[in-house]
Write an enzyme that holds these catalytic residues in place. Structure first.
Site, PDB file in Angstrom:
ATOM      1  CE  LYS A   1      -3.667  -2.497   2.373  1.00  0.00           C
ATOM      2  NZ  LYS A   1      -4.367  -2.734   3.655  1.00  0.00           N
TER       3      LYS A   1
ATOM      4  NE  ARG B   1     -11.538  -3.041   8.391  1.00  0.00           N
ATOM      5  CZ  ARG B   1     -10.627  -2.775   7.451  1.00  0.00           C
ATOM      6  NH1 ARG B   1      -9.386  -3.120   7.633  1.00  0.00           N
ATOM      7  NH2 ARG B   1     -10.970  -2.155   6.348  1.00  0.00           N
TER       8      ARG B   1
END
Length: 284
Positions: free
Chosen positions: A59, A261
Site C-alpha cells: 500500500k 472488519r
DNA sequence: CCCCATGTTCGACA
DNA sequence: GTGTCGAACATGGG
C-alpha cells in the site's frame, strides 16, 4: 479504498508529470496527512525539481525527484500512503484545488494532486542518495520470490489463535492485502475467515498461498491497469451488500465482523475445520 | 440523526 | 515481552 492493485493504479496517475519540472508546491501543512512529515523541507526543495520515477509496494508508494533545491547526486523521496480515502490525480492547469487536496505539485501545464478527505493517508519526505531505509525495509512483495509458502506458514503459526482473516490484514507480512482482497483470497482457498491462523492443514496452506498469488496477479491486471470491474465470477462484486449470492455455489453469502472488519464469505464452501477431537499430537 | 466505509495506530488487558 | 481487541482518527454517503 486502496489496496495493492488500486495503489498501483494511483501510482500511474502521476505518470503524466514524470520528467516534468515542479514549478510550485502547495502543501497544507496542518493537515493530518502530514503528521511526522518535514513539510517545510519538501516545500523548500521540490520547486525546480523533476519527478524521475515511482514505485508501489503493497500500500506504499515512493516518488523520486532530483534537481531543484537538491544537490547533485541527491534525490528527494516523496512517500505516499493513501489510507482509506486517498487518491492521486493529474489535472490540467488552470485547476482549482479542492478542500481535500492536501498536496499539489504544480508544473507549467499540470497539477499533480494528492487528495484525501478522511486523512487516514500519510505523506512523508526525505532527502538522500539512496532509497530510504524504511522503503528498503518493507517485507517481500506477495508476487516476489521472497514471499514463499513456508515463510507464510511460520508467520501464521505464530499467530495461532488469530482469525486467519485478521492475520491476512497484517501488512508486516502481507503487504497490500486489504479487506476485500482478504475475503476474496479466503473465498478462493475455501477457508473460513474465523479459522485460527495457526490451525491450517497443509492442504489449506497450499490453497491459501496459491490464492494470494492468484488474487494479486489478477487484481493488478484488472484494476491496476485501468480500474476495470472485476468479473462476476469473483466474490468481489457480490460482497458489498447484505443478501449477496455466492457466484460459485449459488448459496447465500454471510456477512459479519471478523477481526474488527466487515467480512463476507460463503458458508457453503468455507467451513471451519472440525477440531478438538483430541487425536494424536505426536510430540516427543 | 444513525450507521457504514477497500486503514493504521495506540492504549488497555489477558 | 507477547498477543488480542476495541477505540480513535476525519469526512462523506446512504
Amino acid at each position: 479504498m486502496p489496496e495493492l492493485a488500486e495503489v498501483e493504479y494511483y501510482r500511474k496517475q502521476w505518470e503524466p508529470v514524470r520528467d516534468e519540472t515542479v514549478a510550485r508546491v502547495e502543501a497544507h501543512a496542518r493537515a493530518r496527512v502530514f503528521r511526522g512529515c518535514r513539510v517545510a523541507e519538501l516545500t523548500a526543495v521540490l520547486p525546480g525539481a523533476v519527478l524521475r520515477e515511482s514505485r508501489a509496494h503493497g500500500k506504499q508508494m515512493l516518488f523520486r525527484f532530483d534537481g531543484g533545491g537538491l544537490s547533485a547526486g541527491e534525490s528527494g523521496w516523496l512517500g505516499v500512503h493513501l489510507g482509506m480515502s486517498g487518491r492521486l490525480a493529474v489535472e490540467a492547469v488552470p485547476y482549482a484545488a479542492g478542500p481535500h487536496d492536501h498536496l499539489v505539485l504544480w508544473t507549467e501545464s499540470q497539477a499533480a494532486v494528492f487528495a484525501d478527505p478522511r486523512q487516514f493517508g500519510k505523506v512523508s519526505f526525505a532527502v538522500g542518495r539512496d532509497w530510504p531505509d524504511w522503503w528498503r525495509g518493507l517485507p517481500p512483495g506477495l508476487l516476489e520470490a521472497g514471499f514463499d509458502q513456508e515463510g507464510m506458514a511460520v508467520f501464521l503459526r505464530r499467530r495461532a489463535r488469530t482469525p486467519i482473516k485478521a492475520a491476512l490484514l497484517l501488512q508486516e507480512r502481507f503487504p497490500g492485502i486489504g479487506n476485500w482482497m482478504a475475503d476474496e483470497i479466503l473465498w478462493r482457498a475455501r477457508i473460513h475467515p474465523r479459522e485460527p491462523a495457526g490451525g491450517l492443514s497443509r492442504r489449506q496452506e497450499e490453497a491459501l498461498f496459491a490464492a494470494i498469488r492468484e488474487v494479486c496477479r489478477e487484481a493488478l491486471e484488472v484494476i491496476g491497469t485501468d480500474w476495470g470491474d472485476p468479473p462476476a465470477s469473483w466474490l468481489f462484486p457480490h460482497r458489498w451488500k447484505e443478501g449477496g449470492i455466492c457466484p460459485a455455489s449459488g448459496r447465500p453469502l454471510a456477512r459479519e465482523t471478523v477481526g474488527g472488519r466487515t467480512t463476507c464469505w460463503s458458508p457453503a464452501r468455507q467451513k471451519l475445520r472440525q477440531r478438538g477431537g483430541g487425536k494424536r499430537k505426536v510430540k516427543k
